[in-house]
Write an enzyme that holds these catalytic residues in place. Structure first.
Site, short mmCIF file in Angstrom:
data_model
loop_
_atom_site.label_atom_id
_atom_site.label_comp_id
_atom_site.label_asym_id
_atom_site.label_seq_id
_atom_site.Cartn_x
_atom_site.Cartn_y
_atom_site.Cartn_z
N SER A 1 50.26 26.21 90.30
CA SER A 1 49.46 25.29 89.76
C SER A 1 48.96 25.74 88.30
CB SER A 1 48.35 24.88 90.74
OG SER A 1 48.77 24.57 92.14
N HIS B 1 43.14 21.39 86.83
CA HIS B 1 43.63 21.79 88.34
C HIS B 1 42.70 20.87 89.41
CE1 HIS B 1 43.25 24.15 91.83
NE2 HIS B 1 44.80 23.95 91.79
N ARG C 1 41.10 25.18 84.81
CA ARG C 1 40.51 24.86 86.20
C ARG C 1 39.99 23.16 86.39
NH1 ARG C 1 39.53 28.31 90.23
NH2 ARG C 1 40.48 30.38 89.84
#
Length: 211
Positions: free
Chosen positions: A16, A42, A39
């Site tokens: 990812s 994500h 992040r």
């Protein structure tokens, strides 16, 4: 019949993050901000979220320093608090959400404001804190009012409320006048608890030196 999919959580995270780093031009960001961006993207699965990302020059670094100084981390709603991995916070940093404080509802009615906004009045150690708004634009507006009224200055304001009413305007007010605090926001209607908490999780990893 077992379906064919990746089951290993470490591998899922690795792939990812590799995808995010491949599809987002990371070179424009500082090393600390790259972790935040990874992040953040994500958390929502949208690489184009970076088009609306706005932040002050030392926002990520200020957040790391605040966590390492055992700051309070204030959350506008329980979903934001739940999304932050508390065990990864360094030192004595504490998560606080006052939304369910009974006084918030009373104050909200008296002030003709939302309970979420009134809950901000019970954030008692704003100086040097990290304030995380992932749900309610009224909470972000009220936080900025408190900074004006009390002269306190959070180290970092993560203002990523979601919605159709007030979200655009509250985030614009934060970016246009952060009142001496560092800030991270995502302009427009998009936002939410997962995105806001992902920023804190990135800062916590940086503050503790974890990968």
């Amino acid at each position: 019949m077992a379906l064919d999919y990746i089951r290993d959580p470490a591998e899922i995270y690795r792939l990812s993050f590799e995808t995010v780093e491949r599809e987002v031009a990371m070179e424009r960001y500082s090393a600390a901000m790259q972790r935040v961006v990874t992040r953040l993207v994500h958390s929502c699965g949208m690489t184009n979220i970076v088009e609306d990302l706005d932040f002050s020059d030392s926002a990520a670094e200020a957040g790391v320093t605040a966590l390492q100084s055992d700051c309070a981390v204030y959350c506008d709603v329980e979903m934001v608090k739940a999304g932050i991995i508390e065990r990864n916070l360094p030192g004595a940093s504490r998560l606080v959400c006052t939304l369910n404080d009974k006084r918030a509802g009373v104050y909200g009615k008296a002030a003709r404001n939302t309970r979420t906004a009134s809950a901000v009045d019970f954030w008692d150690e704003l100086e040097g804190s990290i304030c995380v708004i992932g749900n309610a634009p009224t909470a972000l507006f009220r936080l900025l009012e408190r900074v004006d009224e009390d002269g306190v200055k959070p180290a970092l304001i993560i203002g990523i409320p979601v919605g159709f009413i007030g979200a655009v305007e509250s985030k614009r007010e934060l970016a246009d006048n952060p009142r001496g605090s560092q800030f991270i926001t995502v302009h427009g209607r998009r936002g939410g608890s997962a995105m806001a908490s992902s920023v804190v999780n990135a800062l916590a990893y940086l503050a503790t030196g974890k990968s």
